[in-house]
Design a protein around this motif. Structure first.
Motif, PDB file in Angstrom:
ATOM      1  N   ILE A 156       0.792  -1.228   0.000  1.00  0.00           N
ATOM      2  CA  ILE A 156       0.000   0.000   0.000  1.00  0.00           C
ATOM      3  C   ILE A 156       0.822   1.274   0.000  1.00  0.00           C
ATOM      4  N   SER A 157       2.142   1.179   0.069  1.00  0.00           N
ATOM      5  CA  SER A 157       2.850   2.455   0.095  1.00  0.00           C
ATOM      6  C   SER A 157       4.116   2.383  -0.746  1.00  0.00           C
ATOM      7  N   PRO A 158       4.542   3.546  -1.236  1.00  0.00           N
ATOM      8  CA  PRO A 158       5.817   3.581  -1.951  1.00  0.00           C
ATOM      9  C   PRO A 158       6.958   3.344  -0.965  1.00  0.00           C
ATOM     10  N   PRO A 159       8.138   2.965  -1.448  1.00  0.00           N
ATOM     11  CA  PRO A 159       9.280   2.760  -0.551  1.00  0.00           C
ATOM     12  C   PRO A 159       9.674   4.075   0.130  1.00  0.00           C
ATOM     13  N   MET A 160       9.536   4.125   1.438  1.00  0.00           N
ATOM     14  CA  MET A 160       9.800   5.367   2.167  1.00  0.00           C
ATOM     15  C   MET A 160      10.833   5.127   3.241  1.00  0.00           C
ATOM     16  N   VAL A 161      11.582   6.166   3.566  1.00  0.00           N
ATOM     17  CA  VAL A 161      12.549   6.039   4.658  1.00  0.00           C
ATOM     18  C   VAL A 161      12.362   7.192   5.645  1.00  0.00           C
ATOM     19  N   PHE A 162      12.406   6.855   6.943  1.00  0.00           N
ATOM     20  CA  PHE A 162      12.263   7.842   8.013  1.00  0.00           C
ATOM     21  C   PHE A 162      13.429   7.692   8.982  1.00  0.00           C
ATOM     22  N   PRO A 163      14.013   8.792   9.422  1.00  0.00           N
ATOM     23  CA  PRO A 163      14.992   8.681  10.510  1.00  0.00           C
ATOM     24  C   PRO A 163      14.235   8.536  11.833  1.00  0.00           C
ATOM     25  N   PHE A 164      14.764   7.718  12.748  1.00  0.00           N
ATOM     26  CA  PHE A 164      14.079   7.590  14.039  1.00  0.00           C
ATOM     27  C   PHE A 164      15.091   7.490  15.163  1.00  0.00           C
ATOM     28  N   ASN A 165      14.629   7.648  16.371  1.00  0.00           N
ATOM     29  CA  ASN A 165      15.469   7.339  17.506  1.00  0.00           C
ATOM     30  C   ASN A 165      14.628   6.690  18.595  1.00  0.00           C
ATOM     31  N   ILE A 166      15.305   6.272  19.653  1.00  0.00           N
ATOM     32  CA  ILE A 166      14.584   5.600  20.725  1.00  0.00           C
ATOM     33  C   ILE A 166      14.724   6.428  21.984  1.00  0.00           C
ATOM     34  N   THR A 167      13.606   6.805  22.517  1.00  0.00           N
ATOM     35  CA  THR A 167      13.613   7.642  23.716  1.00  0.00           C
ATOM     36  C   THR A 167      12.954   6.876  24.853  1.00  0.00           C
ATOM     37  N   SER A 168      12.828   7.556  25.963  1.00  0.00           N
ATOM     38  CA  SER A 168      12.240   6.871  27.113  1.00  0.00           C
ATOM     39  C   SER A 168      10.790   6.492  26.851  1.00  0.00           C
ATOM     40  N   SER A 169      10.122   7.203  25.924  1.00  0.00           N
ATOM     41  CA  SER A 169       8.732   6.838  25.651  1.00  0.00           C
ATOM     42  C   SER A 169       8.636   5.836  24.503  1.00  0.00           C
ATOM     43  N   GLY A 170       9.783   5.320  24.079  1.00  0.00           N
ATOM     44  CA  GLY A 170       9.767   4.308  23.026  1.00  0.00           C
ATOM     45  C   GLY A 170      10.310   4.867  21.725  1.00  0.00           C
ATOM     46  N   ILE A 171       9.916   4.212  20.654  1.00  0.00           N
ATOM     47  CA  ILE A 171      10.435   4.587  19.353  1.00  0.00           C
ATOM     48  C   ILE A 171       9.750   5.865  18.887  1.00  0.00           C
ATOM     49  N   SER A 172      10.505   6.800  18.290  1.00  0.00           N
ATOM     50  CA  SER A 172       9.815   7.959  17.712  1.00  0.00           C
ATOM     51  C   SER A 172      10.547   8.437  16.467  1.00  0.00           C
ATOM     52  N   LEU A 173       9.776   8.979  15.557  1.00  0.00           N
ATOM     53  CA  LEU A 173      10.360   9.446  14.298  1.00  0.00           C
ATOM     54  C   LEU A 173      10.955  10.829  14.494  1.00  0.00           C
ATOM     55  N   LEU A 174      12.117  11.064  13.860  1.00  0.00           N
ATOM     56  CA  LEU A 174      12.719  12.396  13.944  1.00  0.00           C
ATOM     57  C   LEU A 174      12.015  13.354  13.001  1.00  0.00           C
ATOM     58  N   ARG A 175      11.567  12.831  11.870  1.00  0.00           N
ATOM     59  CA  ARG A 175      10.806  13.661  10.931  1.00  0.00           C
ATOM     60  C   ARG A 175       9.595  12.860  10.469  1.00  0.00           C
ATOM     61  N   ASP A 176       8.464  13.517  10.391  1.00  0.00           N
ATOM     62  CA  ASP A 176       7.271  12.795   9.973  1.00  0.00           C
ATOM     63  C   ASP A 176       7.111  12.734   8.467  1.00  0.00           C
ATOM     64  N   VAL A 177       7.919  13.538   7.775  1.00  0.00           N
ATOM     65  CA  VAL A 177       7.856  13.474   6.327  1.00  0.00           C
ATOM     66  C   VAL A 177       8.977  12.561   5.854  1.00  0.00           C
ATOM     67  N   GLY A 178       8.604  11.444   5.278  1.00  0.00           N
ATOM     68  CA  GLY A 178       9.600  10.481   4.825  1.00  0.00           C
ATOM     69  C   GLY A 178      10.195  10.880   3.489  1.00  0.00           C
ATOM     70  N   VAL A 179      11.269  10.211   3.146  1.00  0.00           N
ATOM     71  CA  VAL A 179      11.888  10.418   1.842  1.00  0.00           C
ATOM     72  C   VAL A 179      11.596   9.186   1.010  1.00  0.00           C
ATOM     73  N   GLU A 180      11.113   9.395  -0.215  1.00  0.00           N
ATOM     74  CA  GLU A 180      10.833   8.246  -1.062  1.00  0.00           C
ATOM     75  C   GLU A 180      12.142   7.756  -1.668  1.00  0.00           C
ATOM     76  N   MET A 181      12.346   6.475  -1.634  1.00  0.00           N
ATOM     77  CA  MET A 181      13.592   5.909  -2.165  1.00  0.00           C
ATOM     78  C   MET A 181      13.311   5.186  -3.470  1.00  0.00           C
ATOM     79  N   THR A 182      14.264   5.229  -4.376  1.00  0.00           N
ATOM     80  CA  THR A 182      14.121   4.386  -5.557  1.00  0.00           C
ATOM     81  C   THR A 182      15.195   3.326  -5.487  1.00  0.00           C
ATOM     82  N   GLY A 183      14.979   2.258  -6.173  1.00  0.00           N
ATOM     83  CA  GLY A 183      16.012   1.250  -6.303  1.00  0.00           C
ATOM     84  C   GLY A 183      16.020   0.255  -5.176  1.00  0.00           C
ATOM     85  N   PRO A 184      16.818  -0.795  -5.355  1.00  0.00           N
ATOM     86  CA  PRO A 184      16.846  -1.891  -4.395  1.00  0.00           C
ATOM     87  C   PRO A 184      17.522  -1.511  -3.091  1.00  0.00           C
TER      88      PRO A 184
END
Lengths: 371, 348
Positions: free
Chosen positions: A321-349
């Protein structure tokens, strides 16, 4: 449906008796033979056989639905139209609402990247009451590697949903909804899967987590084809569990390094193979999922967690259901969280590649952050 | 004497009556009226006209075959060519791929599409289930789709997205055409597309065989089905089989039935297949699953693969098309032409 009895299909008496006499009792028995084999076996004419097979097939065939009625059903009957929201805004958006019900979602990545953290967070989310955006149900957590930490789950809960967890008795109730199983061997795992099948329907189980699938397999067998075959049954069983109870199933997978003679290409690409071998950069920290291609076909959504130049990334590598996307994330005391909510679409393998560079720094940094 | 009446599809008693009354050849039946025949055979007029109907049906077949009556049911290559020209193709929504496929996925044929996980097999399946419904005015087939899901990978949300984009594209086309003449009108809504996808969820190989046996009847009740998609043909046959010979027999039976279905109902059959690794010549290769004998089963075989940073489709096997490959991409809207290609077009 496959085991429906022939005797209840309303076949003409004469032919029904012949089937019984030859010990063909179910739809499966009949449809596992070709028409000609049956003519031999039953000594009956072709026309009669074909009409019997048509009748048996019609009854054994599952009912159809239009895609529209499928959609309407989901919207009507299920939370969030059949999704468990991850509360990671960007990820929820690309997955149309979260981890979908009824299919396998895989998390794959190097050790320490945050797979278990992600699983624990999802367990917490599924157990929350509906008015707080959860699925308001039990979670079955199969913890193969003994990594589940109740303390951490409650810590995540307190930090991300203080309003719930500061209520009297809520922490206990939420944590009480997460049932942790720790099978020691593949056999034990097989057994608990079969038990789970029954209890999924009886209890309000809303999420099944298996952390990790690869540990189960690699503990028992050597690498190579026999291992994959041995998991064949489990793969289809887990898939059918997900589907018939309409719950999300989250499974983790480990990584291993890829050996040199293993790069796989089709024969018509062969001429390019030599170039690839000569290119040594390809093999630097080249990791592949521990469970092979057969497994990869079975998961509907694959999320790769990786580390690159000191940052963690979450990649939606396979998703219908979605194009290949990449998000930076980190792990904080409240668990996993995304650094940016706007992902970058990736092409290629590249989306499938699993990097593990500068990972040690993050882990150290990460554990400091947790303390 | 030639007893042509043996070929009529009538009951044995009536045939006996015909012969004893002297009606042995088809020509002797061609000029007799139902009432005369009823009197001669001492049967009801209704039965007599049934016999005459059967006789004229038989005679017609004979006549049409007269030009090339060496083998009944055969067709000359010339007629086949004519028919091929008439048969429609389902666009893949990727112009490059349509080009190498000779216009799209061919009706009346079985096409297998395989590739590694995540390359876009299911995407192709859903895209074709939508594209087959593009109305005739817009260059489509205006058909319906059967989607046989063995893996549970059909995502209805995705089908809706693809249908929405398809409607958008049609509206765009309508704008473009309106400048010349006011013919086409987009009447289909995205939900109409979903209504025309018949979804079967199959949970064992027995059910898979059952559905495929049942399709002919289903299609006779649901006319306009122009594509049957099996996603994937592999899954159940890969899990629970110890007896490989049985597997091969069942699979080839399946393939034959699908080929017959494609021909008789003039619809396209698309089988999605998984890949596996095969050890040969001292190294591992990727190859489509289900073994060597299966690779003979389909008319066309298309392999999806990564080439550098792009997805490519390669025609691995086809009796009429030459081997070629074309880039494609999977976008939010569905399958489309390769991104870098369209940039190139824009620049020129």
């Amino acid at each position: 449906m496959a085991n429906k009895l022939l005797s209840e299909m309303g076949l003409p008496k004469s032919i029904a008796n012949i089937f019984t006499a030859r010990n063909l009792l179910t739809a499966k028995d009949v449809l596992s033979l070709t028409e000609f084999e049956m003519m031999e076996l039953l000594d009956v004419g072709f026309a009669e056989i074909t009409s019997a097979v048509v009748r048996v097939s019609e009854i054994a065939c599952p009912p159809y639905q239009t895609a529209l009625s499928l959609l309407e059903q989901r919207i009507q009957n299920e939370y969030f139209a059949g999704h468990l929201p991850t509360r990671l805004k960007g990820l929820d958006e690309v997955l149309c609402g979260g981890i979908p019900f009824g299919v396998l979602t895989e998390l794959v990545g190097p050790a320490g990247i945050g797979k278990t953290q992600f699983c624990m967070k999802l367990s917490l989310l599924a157990s929350l009451p509906a008015k707080f955006g959860g699925l308001d149900g039990c979670v079955i957590y199969i913890d193969v590697e003994s990594k589940f930490s109740s303390r951490r789950v409650i810590e995540m809960g307190v930090n991300s949903f203080p309003e719930i967890f500061h209520m009297e008795g809520m922490a206990q109730e939420m944590a009480g909804r997460i049932l942790v199983l720790q099978p020691a061997s593949l056999d034990e795992f097989t057994e608990s899967l079969q038990q789970i099948k029954v209890s999924l329907l009886q209890h309000q189980v809303k999420l099944l987590v298996i952390d990790s699938m690869a540990a189960l397999a690699s503990g028992e067998f050597e690498q190579g084809p026999p291992r994959q075959r041995s998991l064949g049954w489990h793969i289809s069983f887990i898939k059918s569990l997900a589907e018939f109870s309409r719950i999300p199933v989250v499974v983790t997978n480990q990584v291993r390094s890829q050996s040199r003679d293993e790069i796989c290409q089709y024969y018509f690409q062969v001429q390019r193979r030599d170039d690839i071998i000569k290119d040594p950069t390809r093999f630097d920290s080249h990791l592949v999922p521990a469970l092979g291609i057969h497994w990869a076909h079975a998961v509907s959504i694959r999320i790769v967690l990786e580390a690159k130049s000191g940052e963690r990334f979450m990649k939606v590598a396979k998703s219908p259901i979605s194009p290949p996307m990449v998000f930076p994330f980190n792990i904080t005391s409240s668990g996993i969280s995304l650094l940016r909510d706007v992902g970058v679409e990736m092409t290629g393998p590249q989306i499938n590649a699993i990097q593990n560079q500068g990972h040690d720094d993050i882990i150290n940094f990460g554990s400091e952050g947790l303390q | 004497m030639d007893m042509e009446v043996w070929r009529l599809r009538i009951s044995a008693t009536q045939r006996g009556k015909l012969i004893s009354a002297g009606y042995t050849s088809l020509s002797s039946l061609s000029s007799v009226s139902p009432s005369d025949l009823a009197r001669d055979l001492q049967i009801s007029e209704n039965d007599a006209s049934e016999i005459l109907k059967a006789a004229s049906h038989c005679g017609r077949l004979d006549n049409s075959d007269q030009s090339h009556a060496i083998v009944t049911g055969a067709q000359t290559a010339w007629d086949m060519l004519h028919e091929e020209d008439l048969s429609r193709r389902i666009t893949t929504s990727c112009a490059d791929l349509d080009n190498i496929l000779g216009g799209g996925i061919n009706c009346k044929e079985v096409t297998e599409i395989g590739g590694v996980p995540g390359i876009g097999k299911t995407q192709f399946g859903i895209q074709l289930a939508v594209n087959v419904q593009i109305p005739v005015d817009f260059g489509g087939l205006g058909g319906k789709a059967i989607y046989i899901d063995t893996e549970g990978s059909f995502m209805v949300e995705r089908a809706l997205q693809i249908a929405e984009s398809c409607v958008e594209d049609m509206l765009e086309y309508q704008e473009f055409v309106r400048k010349k003449f006011q013919a086409c009108q987009v009447q289909m809504q995205p939900k109409d597309f979903l209504k025309n996808i018949f979804y079967f969820r199959v949970c064992s190989y027995t059910e898979q065989i059952a559905v495929i046996n049942y399709l002919e009847k289903f299609i006779s009740e649901h006319k306009d089905v122009k594509v049957v998609i099996v996603d994937s043909v592999t899954f159940h046959f890969r899990q629970d089989f110890d007896d490989m010979a049985l597997r091969t027999r069942l699979l080839s039976g399946l393939a034959l039935k699908l080929m017959k279905l494609a021909k008789n109902c003039s619809l396209a059959v698309v089988l999605l297949n998984q890949v596996t690794t095969k050890y040969s010549d001292g190294s591992f290769h990727l190859t489509l699953a289900l073994g060597d004998s299966w690779s003979h089963a389909c008319t066309n075989r298309v392999i999806l693969y990564w080439n550098g940073n792009e997805r490519y489709a390669y025609i691995d096997k086809s009796p009429s098309l030459r081997s070629a490959s074309a880039p494609y991409s999977v976008t939010g809207k569905g399958i489309r032409g390769s991104a870098s290609n369209s940039k190139r077009i824009k620049m020129t």
